[in-house]
Motif scaffolding. Sequence first.
Motif: not given
Length: 265
Positions: A32, A39, A42, A50-51, A54
């Motif tokens: 991420i 990452d 996150s 948002k993750q 993505y």
Amino acid sequence: MGDTCCLPFSLGSIKKLIEEQTNGTYVYSLKIGGNIVLDYESGFFIHPNKQVDYACKRLAQDKRLANGYNAIGFSQGGQFLRAVAQRCPEPPMRTLISLGGQHQGVFGLPKCPTLSTSTCESISKLLNVAAYEDWVQDELVQATYWHDPWHQNRYRTKSSFLADINNELLINKGYSENINKLRRFVMVKFLNDTIVQPKESQWFQFYIPGQDRLIQPLNETKVYQDLGLDLMHEQGKLQYLSTEGDHLAISKEWFIKNLVPLLLD
């Protein structure tokens, strides 16, 4: 939480193990944010919405996954990947394996992996008193799946992630339709878990509203029908596995015996 995609002693070793046990099957471990620092961060500070967005974009860009893929989510990654299945049906997710995922959220954070005791205690105190404040929901990942059984209405209206993907505030028919496209949804519970509270959340169960001791069977909850889990049950798509040990304390032998065969279908 507290890990990254590719460390050789954690998820990197899982990636290598799957490749070895499946004769070189392509394994994509999501990073991420595009680098190791983001990452790691996150897991605590990048909102799950948002993750998930993505992850959906990265999966769609990978031509090797165009015909479908099997997914494994570790801890909070279990519910995050379920959100991917529900929100982004292309490319199609075939099997979802959730290892210690908190599908009905948590009410308590006894231990925080990789964090100091004082930091863990600070996060726990913040969640207990202010989990549903907008700024906490925006800034702390664990707040987005904090499920207070004493204040169900506040949870439903203020949870910025979990209440949505569980169809607890508004019914999103697309979520139900998309999760039912899975061939199987496998949930693994760690019987001696000291991190996930209650550990039954790993099997999509939670406390009966209004108290925090008795667990309500999944088939007696609203989410069972509202998310279409009842239909998955009727078709034999829900699978419940358990293993001894603390959170994510899984042996190589158990993984190979119980999970690798599910990745070959």
